[in-house]
Design a protein around this motif. Structure first.
Motif, PDB file in Angstrom:
ATOM      1  N   LEU A  65       2.828   9.200  12.453  1.00  0.00           N
ATOM      2  CA  LEU A  65       3.268   8.954  11.082  1.00  0.00           C
ATOM      3  C   LEU A  65       4.389   9.937  10.775  1.00  0.00           C
ATOM      4  CD1 LEU A  65       2.670   7.381   8.451  1.00  0.00           C
ATOM      5  CD2 LEU A  65       1.167   9.265   7.788  1.00  0.00           C
ATOM      6  N   GLY A  66       5.481   9.420  10.214  1.00  0.00           N
ATOM      7  CA  GLY A  66       6.565  10.337   9.892  1.00  0.00           C
ATOM      8  C   GLY A  66       7.874   9.646   9.614  1.00  0.00           C
ATOM      9  N   GLU A  67       8.910  10.457   9.707  1.00  0.00           N
ATOM     10  CA  GLU A  67      10.251  10.033   9.347  1.00  0.00           C
ATOM     11  C   GLU A  67      11.193  10.379  10.497  1.00  0.00           C
ATOM     12  OE1 GLU A  67      11.277  12.056   5.710  1.00  0.00           O
ATOM     13  OE2 GLU A  67      13.395  11.734   6.038  1.00  0.00           O
ATOM     14  N   VAL A  68      12.183   9.529  10.725  1.00  0.00           N
ATOM     15  CA  VAL A  68      13.131   9.744  11.827  1.00  0.00           C
ATOM     16  C   VAL A  68      14.547   9.674  11.282  1.00  0.00           C
ATOM     17  CG1 VAL A  68      13.927   8.893  14.076  1.00  0.00           C
ATOM     18  CG2 VAL A  68      11.564   8.512  13.400  1.00  0.00           C
ATOM     19  N   ARG A  69      15.394  10.580  11.759  1.00  0.00           N
ATOM     20  CA  ARG A  69      16.820  10.520  11.441  1.00  0.00           C
ATOM     21  C   ARG A  69      17.597  10.823  12.698  1.00  0.00           C
ATOM     22  NH1 ARG A  69      17.789  13.976   5.991  1.00  0.00           N
ATOM     23  NH2 ARG A  69      15.668  13.824   5.207  1.00  0.00           N
ATOM     24  N   ALA A  70      18.780  10.251  12.798  1.00  0.00           N
ATOM     25  CA  ALA A  70      19.597  10.545  13.973  1.00  0.00           C
ATOM     26  C   ALA A  70      21.058  10.242  13.693  1.00  0.00           C
ATOM     27  CB  ALA A  70      19.125   9.724  15.168  1.00  0.00           C
ATOM     28  N   LEU A  71      21.907  10.825  14.533  1.00  0.00           N
ATOM     29  CA  LEU A  71      23.337  10.528  14.495  1.00  0.00           C
ATOM     30  C   LEU A  71      23.869  10.719  15.907  1.00  0.00           C
ATOM     31  CD1 LEU A  71      24.819  13.543  14.613  1.00  0.00           C
ATOM     32  CD2 LEU A  71      23.904  13.614  12.309  1.00  0.00           C
ATOM     33  N   GLY A  72      25.081  10.241  16.141  1.00  0.00           N
ATOM     34  CA  GLY A  72      25.639  10.376  17.479  1.00  0.00           C
ATOM     35  C   GLY A  72      26.587   9.235  17.792  1.00  0.00           C
ATOM     36  N   ALA A  73      26.481   8.738  19.021  1.00  0.00           N
ATOM     37  CA  ALA A  73      27.372   7.661  19.453  1.00  0.00           C
ATOM     38  C   ALA A  73      26.642   6.785  20.465  1.00  0.00           C
ATOM     39  CB  ALA A  73      28.640   8.247  20.072  1.00  0.00           C
ATOM     40  N   VAL A  74      27.063   5.544  20.536  1.00  0.00           N
ATOM     41  CA  VAL A  74      26.464   4.603  21.486  1.00  0.00           C
ATOM     42  C   VAL A  74      27.574   3.938  22.300  1.00  0.00           C
ATOM     43  CG1 VAL A  74      24.486   4.132  19.973  1.00  0.00           C
ATOM     44  CG2 VAL A  74      26.517   2.653  19.848  1.00  0.00           C
TER      45      VAL A  74
ATOM     46  N   ARG B  70      -4.216   5.319   6.358  1.00  0.00           N
ATOM     47  CA  ARG B  70      -3.821   4.913   7.703  1.00  0.00           C
ATOM     48  C   ARG B  70      -2.690   3.889   7.557  1.00  0.00           C
ATOM     49  NH1 ARG B  70      -5.954   4.938  12.939  1.00  0.00           N
ATOM     50  NH2 ARG B  70      -5.593   3.005  14.083  1.00  0.00           N
ATOM     51  N   PHE B  71      -1.500   4.300   7.929  1.00  0.00           N
ATOM     52  CA  PHE B  71      -0.348   3.407   7.842  1.00  0.00           C
ATOM     53  C   PHE B  71      -0.279   2.601   9.141  1.00  0.00           C
ATOM     54  CE2 PHE B  71       0.592   6.446   4.613  1.00  0.00           C
ATOM     55  CZ  PHE B  71       1.421   5.805   3.710  1.00  0.00           C
ATOM     56  N   GLU B  72      -0.815   1.410   9.072  1.00  0.00           N
ATOM     57  CA  GLU B  72      -0.853   0.566  10.269  1.00  0.00           C
ATOM     58  C   GLU B  72      -0.192  -0.774   9.957  1.00  0.00           C
ATOM     59  OE1 GLU B  72      -4.196   0.816  12.743  1.00  0.00           O
ATOM     60  OE2 GLU B  72      -2.940  -0.238  14.206  1.00  0.00           O
ATOM     61  N   ARG B  73       0.668  -1.209  10.875  1.00  0.00           N
ATOM     62  CA  ARG B  73       1.377  -2.473  10.654  1.00  0.00           C
ATOM     63  C   ARG B  73       0.519  -3.661  11.079  1.00  0.00           C
ATOM     64  NH1 ARG B  73       6.483  -1.846   9.189  1.00  0.00           N
ATOM     65  NH2 ARG B  73       7.258   0.286   9.359  1.00  0.00           N
ATOM     66  N   ARG B  74       0.461  -4.627  10.155  1.00  0.00           N
ATOM     67  CA  ARG B  74      -0.236  -5.876  10.480  1.00  0.00           C
ATOM     68  C   ARG B  74       0.638  -7.030  10.008  1.00  0.00           C
ATOM     69  NH1 ARG B  74      -4.852  -2.925   9.059  1.00  0.00           N
ATOM     70  NH2 ARG B  74      -6.026  -2.397  10.928  1.00  0.00           N
ATOM     71  N   PHE B  75       0.426  -8.180  10.621  1.00  0.00           N
ATOM     72  CA  PHE B  75       1.233  -9.341  10.257  1.00  0.00           C
ATOM     73  C   PHE B  75       1.027  -9.695   8.791  1.00  0.00           C
ATOM     74  CE2 PHE B  75       2.064 -13.897   9.858  1.00  0.00           C
ATOM     75  CZ  PHE B  75       3.373 -13.907  10.316  1.00  0.00           C
ATOM     76  N   ASP B  76       2.136  -9.882   8.080  1.00  0.00           N
ATOM     77  CA  ASP B  76       2.110 -10.228   6.664  1.00  0.00           C
ATOM     78  C   ASP B  76       2.583 -11.672   6.529  1.00  0.00           C
ATOM     79  OD1 ASP B  76       2.144  -9.604   3.723  1.00  0.00           O
ATOM     80  OD2 ASP B  76       4.258 -10.086   4.014  1.00  0.00           O
TER      81      ASP B  76
ATOM     82  N   MET C 122       0.829  -1.177   0.000  1.00  0.00           N
ATOM     83  CA  MET C 122       0.000   0.000   0.000  1.00  0.00           C
ATOM     84  C   MET C 122       0.874   1.240   0.000  1.00  0.00           C
ATOM     85  SD  MET C 122      -0.199   1.521   3.529  1.00  0.00           S
ATOM     86  CE  MET C 122      -1.726   2.366   3.305  1.00  0.00           C
ATOM     87  N   LYS C 123       0.288   2.325  -0.461  1.00  0.00           N
ATOM     88  CA  LYS C 123       0.990   3.600  -0.413  1.00  0.00           C
ATOM     89  C   LYS C 123      -0.038   4.713  -0.380  1.00  0.00           C
ATOM     90  CE  LYS C 123       1.437   3.817  -5.387  1.00  0.00           C
ATOM     91  NZ  LYS C 123       2.319   3.869  -6.538  1.00  0.00           N
ATOM     92  N   GLY C 124       0.390   5.863   0.025  1.00  0.00           N
ATOM     93  CA  GLY C 124      -0.523   6.991   0.094  1.00  0.00           C
ATOM     94  C   GLY C 124       0.271   8.277   0.129  1.00  0.00           C
TER      95      GLY C 124
END
Ligand code: ZN
Length: 142
Positions: free
Chosen positions: A36-45, A126-132, A1-3
């Motif tokens: 709903l959205g996008e995530v970005r990050a940088l740094g150290a662990v 509606r971007f919802e995760r379901r078992f595929d 799916m896409k939207g």
């Protein structure tokens, strides 16, 4: 799916030393009510844990490295799973010699320092995760 999606808020911040990276990113989305959205990050662990999906065995195998490492890149998205914000992220780490490795970000990755950006999207879909059943993964359906 896409939207189609359109950009709404952007939040930017840093996580605390000792945070679990995946749990803390999820908490930031929950606190901001971003579903709903996008995530970005940088740094150290101080410790890294990432998964590789065994497509035949249909399960994640986890790689753990108990050592200081850089987060070269984290790219991910936020959507709904069981009605709550769910962060799916992939990450590239590097060691003291600059060697890179990575995978599907898993709980157990501990932040030393981390700067993140979350870009919120709005959509009619509606971007919802379901078992595929075809892959054994929780994917967007609708
Ligand atoms: Zn993944």
């Amino acid at each position: 799916m896409k939207g189609a999606v359109r950009t709404a808020r952007r939040i930017m911040g840093r996580l605390k030393k000792g945070d679990d990276l995946l749990a803390a990113l999820t908490r930031e989305c929950e606190n901001a009510e971003i579903t709903l959205g996008e995530v970005r990050a940088l740094g150290a662990v101080s410790r890294a844990r990432a998964g590789y999906y065994d497509q035949t065995g249909r399960e994640y195998k986890y790689i753990e490295r108990e050592a200081p490492q850089e987060i070269l890149a984290l790219v991910g998205n936020v959507s709904l799973k069981d009605g709550r914000p769910f962060v799916h992220a992939h990450i590239v780490f590097s060691d003291e010699e600059g060697r890179a490795w990575g995978g599907h970000l898993a709980e157990g990755t501990i932040v030393f320092a981390c700067e993140f950006i979350v870009r919120e999207y709005l959509s009619e879909e509606r971007f919802e995760r379901r078992f595929d059943d075809e892959t054994g993964l929780f994917l967007w359906s609708g």
